[in-house]
Design a protein around this motif. Structure first.
Motif, PDB file in Angstrom:
ATOM      1  N   GLY A 254      96.755 136.652  54.783  1.00 53.45           N
ATOM      2  CA  GLY A 254      96.664 135.507  55.682  1.00 53.45           C
ATOM      3  C   GLY A 254      95.488 134.599  55.366  1.00 53.45           C
ATOM      4  O   GLY A 254      95.597 133.376  55.488  1.00 53.45           O
ATOM      5  N   LYS A 255      94.377 135.167  54.939  1.00 55.59           N
ATOM      6  CA  LYS A 255      93.180 134.364  54.682  1.00 55.59           C
ATOM      7  C   LYS A 255      93.130 133.803  53.271  1.00 55.59           C
ATOM      8  O   LYS A 255      92.718 132.659  53.055  1.00 55.59           O
ATOM      9  N   LEU A 256      93.547 134.621  52.286  1.00 54.11           N
ATOM     10  CA  LEU A 256      93.369 134.233  50.883  1.00 54.11           C
ATOM     11  C   LEU A 256      94.662 133.898  50.165  1.00 54.11           C
ATOM     12  O   LEU A 256      94.631 133.308  49.083  1.00 54.11           O
ATOM     13  N   GLY A 257      95.787 134.272  50.752  1.00 51.04           N
ATOM     14  CA  GLY A 257      97.050 134.094  50.045  1.00 51.04           C
ATOM     15  C   GLY A 257      97.214 135.144  48.964  1.00 51.04           C
ATOM     16  O   GLY A 257      96.386 136.042  48.804  1.00 51.04           O
ATOM     17  N   LEU A 258      98.299 135.046  48.237  1.00 48.25           N
ATOM     18  CA  LEU A 258      98.588 135.990  47.148  1.00 48.25           C
ATOM     19  C   LEU A 258      98.919 135.212  45.887  1.00 48.25           C
ATOM     20  O   LEU A 258      99.485 134.108  45.964  1.00 48.25           O
ATOM     21  N   PRO A 259      98.576 135.754  44.723  1.00 48.90           N
ATOM     22  CA  PRO A 259      97.882 137.028  44.504  1.00 48.90           C
ATOM     23  C   PRO A 259      96.385 136.888  44.752  1.00 48.90           C
ATOM     24  O   PRO A 259      95.870 135.780  44.922  1.00 48.90           O
ATOM     25  N   VAL A 260      95.700 138.044  44.770  1.00 47.37           N
ATOM     26  CA  VAL A 260      94.248 138.067  44.857  1.00 47.37           C
ATOM     27  C   VAL A 260      93.709 138.891  43.691  1.00 47.37           C
ATOM     28  O   VAL A 260      94.440 139.657  43.055  1.00 47.37           O
ATOM     29  N   PHE A 261      92.418 138.705  43.419  1.00 41.46           N
ATOM     30  CA  PHE A 261      91.733 139.544  42.450  1.00 41.46           C
ATOM     31  C   PHE A 261      90.732 140.414  43.193  1.00 41.46           C
ATOM     32  O   PHE A 261      90.000 139.929  44.066  1.00 41.46           O
TER      33      PHE A 261
END
Length: 365
Positions: A176-183
């Motif tokens: 919700g905060k960073l979206g996808l994908p993340v590292f």
């Protein structure tokens, strides 16, 4: 011409041990032996220090996958304090040759994070690269981000997570905060060690477990879509920026293998194909980042360049790689500073800073 004695400290109790061995080999090979007597000090993976012979300090030195420290039978003890006997060869109890300056070509924890710099400072020795504070804050991705943001520079959105609170942030909250994908990255590692790309809950859970194997703190960072741009910095109080290079990864991201093992894992475009205006912007922001993190000597500043021409700082590396496929020496070579000349300049900067600091008052009464 009076020769200086240069100590090269390499290896280390770090996941980047093998990278350090490669860098040390390149630095030693490039050092002008007419100017410097070189003393090699290798630190093995258990943290033991060895006085190494210049002729056989590495095993499989030309193979990044099999390179290893050739441990000597000459252990070293360190003597804190400013004296003529900073290092003692343990078996003979005799002092090593007096070192004039040290090049700590150590990557990662216990070498790049201020610990080695603090020990060398206690020993009263000039050393290449940033001082204790610059090394420490640059190594910690969480603290570095805070300082860079405070300086008005752009960094990727992220969440910091400590091991003892690892269950306080859910995958759904991260999405919700960073979206996808993340590292997912260990906060105090380099060379992409322990870094994972996560686009699913399963990948996220696995990435968290992997990162916590290497550090007690990690950052979960939003993926930034953009070109990977790098700029090298050289200097103390008046740092200079090199030209700009571009990394063209051949995989999902610029992994450890692509950086140091697989010469085909990434393409290095030097110089990068950028407008003069953008090159100037990269250089200015690289210097600003270098100064914001209290760095001196050297560093490599890594950016993402987005399609809208926004620059996002990825990280700053205070002891950049000196392997044969590393960007830092390549960028200075582009500026007409050869590998041997670059080492000379780094040594002069180390001595200049040491001399400046020794002029400070240390007694009040």
């Amino acid at each position: 011409m009076t020769k200086r004695t240069l100590g090269i400290i390499f290896g280390g109790k770090s996941s980047e041990h093998e990278v350090s061995l490669q860098s040390a080999k390149n630095v030693y090979d490039a050092v002008d032996k007419e100017k410097y007597d070189v003393v090699l000090i290798g630190i093995d993976k258990e943290g033991k220090w060895h006085l190494n012979d210049t002729g056989n300090y590495l095993m499989n030195g030309d193979d990044p996958k099999r390179i290893a420290l050739n441990k000597s039978n000459k252990g070293i003890a360190v003597v804190p304090g400013e004296s003529e006997d900073q290092f003692i060869e343990k078996s003979s109890a005799s002092a090593l040759e007096q070192l004039d300056v040290v090049f700590p070509i150590l990557h990662g924890p216990l070498g790049e994070d201020g610990t080695m710099q603090g020990m060398l400072k206690l020993a009263g020795l000039p050393f290449v690269g940033p001082d204790v504070l610059g090394s420490a804050v640059s190594m910690d991705k969480d603290v570095a981000k805070r300082l860079l943001k405070d300086a008005g520079l752009t960094v990727a959105d992220s969440i910091t997570l400590k091991k003892h609170k690892k269950d306080t942030v859910s995958f759904e909250e991260v999405e919700g905060k960073l979206g996808l994908p993340v590292f997912i990255k260990p906060a105090n590692q380099g060379s992409s060690v322990g870094v994972s790309r996560a686009g699913t809950k399963e990948e996220y859970t696995k990435g968290i477990e992997t990162a916590f194997r290497f550090d007690n703190k990690l950052i979960i960072e939003s993926a930034v879509k953009g070109r990977e741009i790098e700029c090298a910095i050289l200097g103390n109080e008046e740092p200079l920026a090199s030209g700009v290079g571009e990394i063209l990864p051949q995989g999902d991201f610029y992994s450890y293998e692509a950086k140091y093992i697989d010469e085909k894992g990434a393409l290095l475009q030097v110089p990068a194909s950028l407008s003069e205006e953008m090159i100037k912007k990269v250089q200015e922001e690289a210097v600003k980042a270098f100064e914001a993190l209290e760095c001196e000597g050297m560093a490599r500043v890594d950016f993402f360049l987005k399609d809208n021409n926004e620059l996002v700082i990825n990280e700053i590396n205070t002891i950049p790689g000196f392997t044969k496929i590393s960007m830092y020496p390549k960028l200075w070579d582009l500026e007409g500073i050869s590998y041997p000349k670059l080492i000379d300049k780094l040594i002069e900067l180390a001595i200049e800073r040491h001399d400046r600091n020794t002029r400070l008052e240390s007694k009040y009464f």
